[in-house]
Structures are given as structure tokens and as C-alpha cells.
Design an enzyme around this catalytic site. Structure first.
Site, PDB file in Angstrom:
ATOM      1  CG  ASP A 294      -7.455  -4.795  -1.839  1.00 51.24           C
ATOM      2  OD1 ASP A 294      -6.305  -5.338  -1.886  1.00 51.24           O
ATOM      3  OD2 ASP A 294      -8.019  -4.694  -0.646  1.00 51.24           O
TER       4      ASP A 294
ATOM      5  CG  ASP B 204      -2.348  -5.223  -1.158  1.00 55.66           C
ATOM      6  OD1 ASP B 204      -2.656  -3.927  -0.775  1.00 55.66           O
ATOM      7  OD2 ASP B 204      -2.665  -6.311  -0.739  1.00 55.66           O
ATOM      8  CD  GLU B 205      -6.064  -1.004   0.182  1.00 56.85           C
ATOM      9  OE1 GLU B 205      -7.426  -0.495   0.302  1.00 56.85           O
ATOM     10  OE2 GLU B 205      -5.425  -1.504   1.098  1.00 56.85           O
TER      11      GLU B 205
END
Lengths: 386, 377
Positions: A9, A104-105
Site C-alpha cells: 500500500d 495505490d494497493e
């Protein structure tokens, strides 16, 4: 066979990207998002801003109230997508088994890699920091559920206004022990509603859930109860879904009580179609095959599908097809335990324009307008008549 | 009935009428071919109640009579007989047709001709007369654009309009429109507007192979039928009820860019693009580049991409009059239109990526084709 799943993350991603473009922001309290006078919300906030209590999804006006010196930076989504793509490309360089779950993960299945997980994680963090100037946190465990929670725990443990750069590794066999002291709502599937009901039962931690018998949980929460029981013990068998395998989008619902009413079932199908359509458009996709899933009270489950002449991402078309399929398999008044809609045959939302089909263009314009309103003022502000 | 007929004549006749046979109908007699003596010839007829085809073949009639013979059995058998005389004799009592050819003798169980639906006997007075070659070309240029979607029956037909000495055919499936005009040798006695099933016209074009005989077309008022006769074949079709959409209003009157290209070169580029496009949404992109100055040669870049197979790009020399445009089409539509264009050069008129494109053969005012582009999302 035991697997090793890595969850990554990016820490305060939008802010981190802004800092690479404008180093003066580094260490300052700032937030990326919409302007306060336009009812904007915080999309991402720097760790310095978090010290003041600023959080994502908070109205920008409130964030400014909490942190009067807060610098507001407008979002640049195109830039973030580009940078995100660079990160994902780097991850895919390690293994093709990458499942990107948001901008973003991502999850990586690193079971078959020779390098020790901790070394690999440190190398990854250093690489992303040095090459792309972005901080990230990592969680490693034997499954997706625990890996993701490990990342969250690592992030929360960090203090101060520097990015957390968390790395949390949960060895196989210690999943349940790791989860036990954590608050129940850190578990997937525990939203505010379930959380409240759990609290009423005196359940506060994940460990509390794990102590309840599974059949009790099923009685209280339906199908979801089964997942709660397994997840609370740190059990999760879902595998990595790489992009190529994302071949369908679907929604389904198990009713707390069997439903006989035609109108409510059709309403549910329309709502599910709206959600499927929303996800299609979010991912810039359209599909051609509409699938209906229906489960009778005796647990027999049927699926029926139909293929449209052209790809669609429109809720009315998906809903119409789903209702049509349901009418073909279900007698009016027949009780239903579960119902769901899915779409496959996914591709880019290319559509053939028609010589006369003014109707479908009208419907598309309507949907776009509805969506714009929903994006601005929330989902419940306006909906199609159901 | 007792008849002698040449094997090749019988085989040809059965080949023509068998296209109207409906093998899976609830009416068993529709899977049969009517075989009847008719004024010194043998008449063969088949119908699926929408389309009927009749063909007369030369024969020596020794005894008049009629019956209906299972089409598949009869055709398959006749096709294997030696090319010589075939003797047909019917036992009317048992409705058994004895078929003799070469050294083989066969008994086929038939259904009484009384059960066969009567086909209309045309009155060719007032028929429109057309040249077969022209008519076939018109059908070929128009019928493919008709819809196959039963949800809009009107679009499954071809609009046929006759006005004085002008014949027009138009078909559209909602995404493309084909219009072809022709001049009649002599003015029609009365104007005519009918929606003829595309399938009937395609069958007509197939059976009307002989180029020198005229075709007669007649649509008796109030009968909902159209009848075509060419030489020894008659095709009768039910008309499609309804109103054909006003297609005139969707033909663009203006354009911002007119691209002249070699028909063969563009067709080849489309075929190549289609190899990749067919794996996905069938989309090909046309990047029409405006000329750097007047009278300068320019080009069209045709490309298609497939997630699975790969991609293709072809550059075709062109004369572009007006502004450049990037427009996407279903490449199958574009290919099918180009395939029926006979002139060496073709013009593509466009005005915007979401506005209809018009394909016209250069130097032939009689044909035009409109294609709606694809929206790239």
C-alpha cells in the site's frame, strides 16, 4: 500448500506524488482534494496533516477547521494514474501474479519466489523509494486477508509525521493470534451495521468473533456469518486475480429472509445492475454477456445467461436482461434466497452508433447526468425510478 | 402420374425450389416438393408460407397427375442418379412415387398434393419489367444491409419503390443503410412501394442466374404479396407489413472531408484490419490525414488492435478534400460495402467522428451507402 501473499500500500499516495513534484510540500501539513468552497473532500492528506486529525474522505472545509494552516492541492488524477502504473509495472517485474486492487494497493503472490519474503519486501520498499521517491507499507502473510490487515497494523503503529514505511510479517500458523486483539471492524465485511450488531452481542475484537460458534454466526448474519467465522480465524483461500482473469463483474445478495415478491426482486436486480454498471464504467469497460444467479430456499442454485448484440455498460440494459432472465426461470411468487447479476465478455466500452436509436443515446445521457450528480452529492441524491 | 424427365433438369429444378422448403415445420407437407404435370412440363414447387418458389422443367408427360415428395429424400436420390432419363410414376392410391433411373428403382412415400398450400397464379399484366443483370446487382448491393434481428421486422426487408421509370431499393439494419437506384427500360404503369423480405430477394438473385431474360415483378393490390417471374422460375414472397423508416433524412447532405481512394486498396486494408478486429469489437480506426496543401497527395491510415492477436496498420494513398478526421467503423460493415462497389475509386465522406460516413462509388450516382461510426468510449 501454504502460500505467501504480499500486500503493498503506497503511503499517502497522492500527497507523496505531489511532494515529488513540489519538494517544498515535504513535511508540511497539506491535503489533496477538492476545494472547500466547492464542497470538496480530502482525497489524501500528508502525515503532518494527520497530526491535526485530518483524514481522507473528510470535507475539506472541516479539514481546514481542524488544521487552519492546511495547504490544499488540487487533485491531478491523470498524473497519479501514470505513477501508479509505474509502481504496478515494477511489481509485475517481480512476478506476474499481481492483483491491483486500487490505484495505490496491490497483492502479490510471492510463494514461488526464491528470495526470503522479508528481504524481498525491504528491497521492494527501497526500490520504490529510490526510483519513484514514494513511500510504501507492506504486509506479508499466508493469505490476502491477513496480509492486508498486517499492512494496516504496520501503518497504524507508525508515529510522528514521517511516512510509516511499515513492514509487518505474520508467519504461517500465527494468523489467528495476530488478529485476536484487533478491533472487529478491521475485518473485511464488517461495516458499521455489522459492527453495531456485534457490539450489541458483546463482540469487540476479532478474537471475540472467533470464539462464537459458526452456526450461531450464520443464524445471525446469514452467508456473511460463515465468512466472519472463517476470516476471524485468519482463514482466507481466495487466490490472486490478475488483470487478465478479471473476466466478469457481478453483484449478489443473500436475503435475510426469503423473498417472494416479484417487485422487490426486480428492484434488487435493478440496484445490482446499477452497481455492476457503475463498476464497469469506473474501470472503463463494457460487457456482452449478462448472467443471472438465483438460489431457491433449498439451496439449489441456477445460473442463466444471455448475450447482447453489442457491449453495454448501461444499467437499464443490464437490468432489463437480468429481469428477463429471472422471469424465464422463476414462477411469479416463487421464494428466492439469493439473487445476483453479473456481466462478462468484457472489453473497452466501444459502441456502435445507430442510425435511429435516439432512445439509447437519450438513456445514456440521462445516466451520465445522474452519475455526475451522484459523484458530486452522494449516491442517494438521485436514482433511476425502480 | 407418369412422367419422363432428364436427370439434370430434374436435379436443377429441385436445387432451385428446395431453398423454400421448411424441413422443421409443424406442417409436414412443407418439407415436401410439389411435383405436378403442367401443360406439357413438370412443375416443382416448395413453400415455407413466407417464400414460395416454383420451377418448370421440360418433361414428357404420359399421364397427368400430382403429389408432394419429401424434398431431402428426392433431391439426394436424384443427385445420385446417372445423367439420363428418370421415370417417375405415381401410385395415386398409396401415394407412392416410383423413381427409376439407371438400374435403380425406388419407392418414395408421398403426401397428397391436396394438402399442399396453393401458390398464387400471377397475372403479369402491369408487371414491372427489369433487366436480370441489373436486378441481381441491385439486390447484391442492398440486401446485405438488411437486419437479421427479428425484433424489428421492417428492417429485415428491402424497401422496393417504383415510380415512373425509376426503381429504388433501400435496406438498413439500424447501423448502416444501402440505397441503389436504377432506370427501368419502360415506365411502370403504376407506382409501387413494398417491403420485400431480404431473404426472398437473395433467393431470387440466386435462381435468376440467366442474364438475358427479363424479370417481371408484380405486387397485386391488397394481397400482401410480391411475385417475380424469370424465364421458367417464379418466386412469390409475403411482403413485410409496416412502414419503412424515412431513410432520406439520415443521408448526410454535407461533409467536411471527402476522401478519394482506390476501392481495391481500401478493401484490402479493411480485410487485413478485420483479421485483428474480429477478435474484439470489430472496430477499425481510420485516420484520414488532410493534405498539406491543395492538390497534394495524402493518406488514410487504417488500423485495428486486438488484446489477444496483436495489431495491424495499413496506409492507403488518398486524395483528401477538407479537414482530417479520426473515425472508427465496424470494419465488417465497411468491407461489405466496399465489396459491392464496382468502380475503381470510392469516396468516403465524413463530417465528425460520431456522424454518419457516406461511401459512394466515384462516377456512379446510382449507389450510396451510409455507415454509422463506432464510439470509442
Amino acid at each position: 500448500m501454504a502460500r505467501t501473499i504480499l500486500h503493498l500500500d503506497l503511503d499517502a499516495f497522492f500527497c507523496a506524488v505531489e511532494e515529488t513534484r513540489n519538494p517544498e510540500l515535504r513535511g508540511r501539513a497539506f491535503a489533496v482534494g477538492g476545494r472547500p468552497d466547492e464542497r470538496g473532500v480530502v482525497a489524501s492528506c500528508s502525515y503532518a496533516a494527520r497530526q491535526f486529525g485530518v483524514r481522507s474522505a473528510m470535507p475539506m472545509a472541516r479539514a481546514l477547521h481542524l488544521c487552519p494552516g492546511l495547504i490544499v492541492v488540487s487533485s491531478r488524477h491523470k498524473l497519479y494514474s501514470e505513477i501508479s502504473e509505474q509502481v504496478m509495472a515494477k511489481l509485475r517485474g517481480l512476478t506476474p501474479l499481481v492483483e491491483q486492487i486500487s490505484i495505490d494497493e496491490a497483492f502479490l503472490d510471492i510463494s514461488d519466489l526464491d528470495e526470503a519474503p522479508e528481504r524481498l519486501a525491504r528491497r521492494l520498499q527501497a526500490g520504490i523509494r529510490d526510483e519513484l521517491h514514494l513511500p510504501c507499507s507492506i504486509g506479508i502473510a499466508s493469505n490476502k486477508l491477513v496480509a492486508k490487515i498486517a499492512t494496516e497494523v504496520g501503518k497504524k503503529a507508525a508515529k510522528g509525521d514521517a511516512p510509516p514505511f511499515g513492514l509487518t510479517i505474520i508467519p504461517a500458523g500465527e494468523e489467528a493470534a495476530f488478529l485476536a486483539p484487533l478491533p472487529a471492524d478491521m475485518l473485511w465485511g464488517v461495516g458499521p451495521k455489522t459492527s453495531r450488531r456485534l457490539a450489541e452481542l458483546g463482540i469487540h475484537t476479532i478474537g471475540d468473533i472467533a470464539k462464537w460458534p459458526e452456526n450461531e454466526l450464520v443464524r445471525l448474519f446469514g452467508e456473511n456469518g460463515r465468512d466472519l467465522a472463517r476470516h476471524s480465524k485468519g482463514q482466507d483461500e481466495r487466490s490472486i486475480v490478475t488483470e487478465r482473469e478479471t473476466k466478469s463483474i457481478s453483484q449478489e445478495e443473500t436475503f435475510a429472509r426469503d423473498i417472494r415478491d416479484d417487485k422487490s426482486l426486480e428492484k434488487t436486480l435493478k440496484e445490482q445492475s446499477a452497481e455492476v454498471s457503475r463498476q464497469l464504467r469506473k474501470n472503463n469497460l463494457a460487457g456482452t454477456t449478462i448472467k443471472l444467479k438465483i438460489r431457491w430456499p433449498d439451496f439449489t442454485t441456477l445460473t442463466r445467461q444471455t448475450t447482447l448484440p453489442a457491449p453495454t455498460d448501461r444499467e437499464d440494459e443490464i437490468g432489463k436482461a437480468a429481469i428477463h432472465l429471472m422471469r424465464a426461470v422463476r414462477k411469479s411468487g416463487q421464494a428466492v434466497r439469493l439473487i445476483g447479476v453479473g456481466i462478462s465478455g468484457l472489453g473497452p466500452p466501444i459502441r456502435q452508433l445507430g442510425l435511429w436509436n435516439v432512445e439509447s443515446e437519450k438513456s445514456r445521457k440521462l445516466q451520465e447526468a445522474v452519475e455526475e450528480l451522484q459523484e458530486k452529492y452522494g449516491r442517494n441524491i438521485i436514482n433511476r425510478g425502480r | 402420374m407418369k412422367v419422363t424427365v432428364l436427370q439434370e433438369n430434374l436435379a436443377r429444378g429441385l436445387g432451385i425450389v428446395s431453398r423454400a422448403v421448411s424441413p422443421r415445420s409443424t406442417l409436414p407437407v412443407l418439407a415436401n416438393v410439389l411435383v405436378a404435370s403442367d401443360e406439357g412440363r413438370l412443375r416443382l414447387s416448395a413453400t415455407n408460407l413466407e417464400l414460395g418458389i416454383t420451377c418448370w422443367v421440360p418433361a414428357r408427360i404420359e399421364q397427368e397427375g400430382s403429389t408432394t415428395v419429401p424434398s431431402r429424400t428426392f433431391s439426394d436420390l436424384v443427385n445420385t442418379l446417372p445423367s439420363d432419363q428418370v421415370l417417375l410414376s405415381l401410385d395415386a392410391k398409396t401415394q407412392t412415387l416410383n423413381v427409376r433411373g439407371g438400374s435403380s428403382t425406388n419407392d418414395i412415400k408421398c403426401i397428397d398434393a391436396q394438402e399442399f398450400p396453393p401458390l398464387p397464379v400471377p397475372d403479369l399484366d402491369g408487371a414491372v419489367q427489369l433487366n436480370v443483370a441489373d436486378f441481381r446487382e441491385m439486390i447484391q448491393q442492398v440486401a446485405f444491409a438488411a437486419s437479421t434481428d427479428e425484433a424489428r421486422p421492417v428492417l429485415m426487408g428491402v424497401l422496393v419503390q417504383v415510380e415512373k421509370d425509376k426503381l429504388t431499393m433501400a435496406a438498413a439494419d439500424g447501423f448502416r443503410l444501402s440505397v441503389r437506384k436504377a432506370a427501368l427500360a419502360s415506365p411502370a404503369p403504376a407506382p409501387l412501394t413494398a417491403i420485400v423480405p431480404a431473404r426472398a430477394l437473395v433467393e431470387l438473385a440466386r435462381v435468376a442466374s440467366d442474364g438475358n431474360e427479363p424479370i417481371y415483378m408484380v405486387a397485386p393490390k391488397g394481397r400482401g404479396q410480391v411475385l417475380f417471374r424469370v424465364k421458367d422460375v417464379e418466386v412469390v414472397s409475403q411482403l413485410i407489413d409496416g412502414t419503412f423508416p424515412d431513410y432520406q433524412q439520415i443521408i448526410p447532405r454535407k461533409y467536411t472531408s471527402r476522401t478519394l481512394v482506390s476501392t481495391a486498396a481500401l478493401l484490402k486494408a479493411c480485410k487485413q484490419a478485420e483479421i485483428f478486429a474480429r477478435e474484439g469489437s470489430n472496430v477499425a480506426r481510420l485516420n484520414i490525414k488532410s493534405a498539406s496543401s491543395d492538390l497534394q497527395p495524402s493518406e488514410v491510415e487504417i488500423s485495428a488492435t486486438s488484446e489477444e492477436t496483436g495489431k495491424n496498420e495499413t496506409i492507403v494513398e488518398a486524395t483528401v478534400d477538407g479537414s482530417g478526421v479520426l473515425i472508427a467503423f465496424n470494419v465488417k460493415f465497411l468491407r461489405e460495402a466496399l465489396e459491392v462497389i464496382k468502380t475503381p475509386n470510392v469516396a468516403l465522406e465524413t463530417s465528425a467522428p460520431n456522424a454518419p460516413g457516406v461511401v459512394r462509388p466515384v462516377g456512379d450516382e446510382q449507389f450510396l451507402h451510409v455507415i454509422m461510426p463506432m464510439h470509442l468510449g
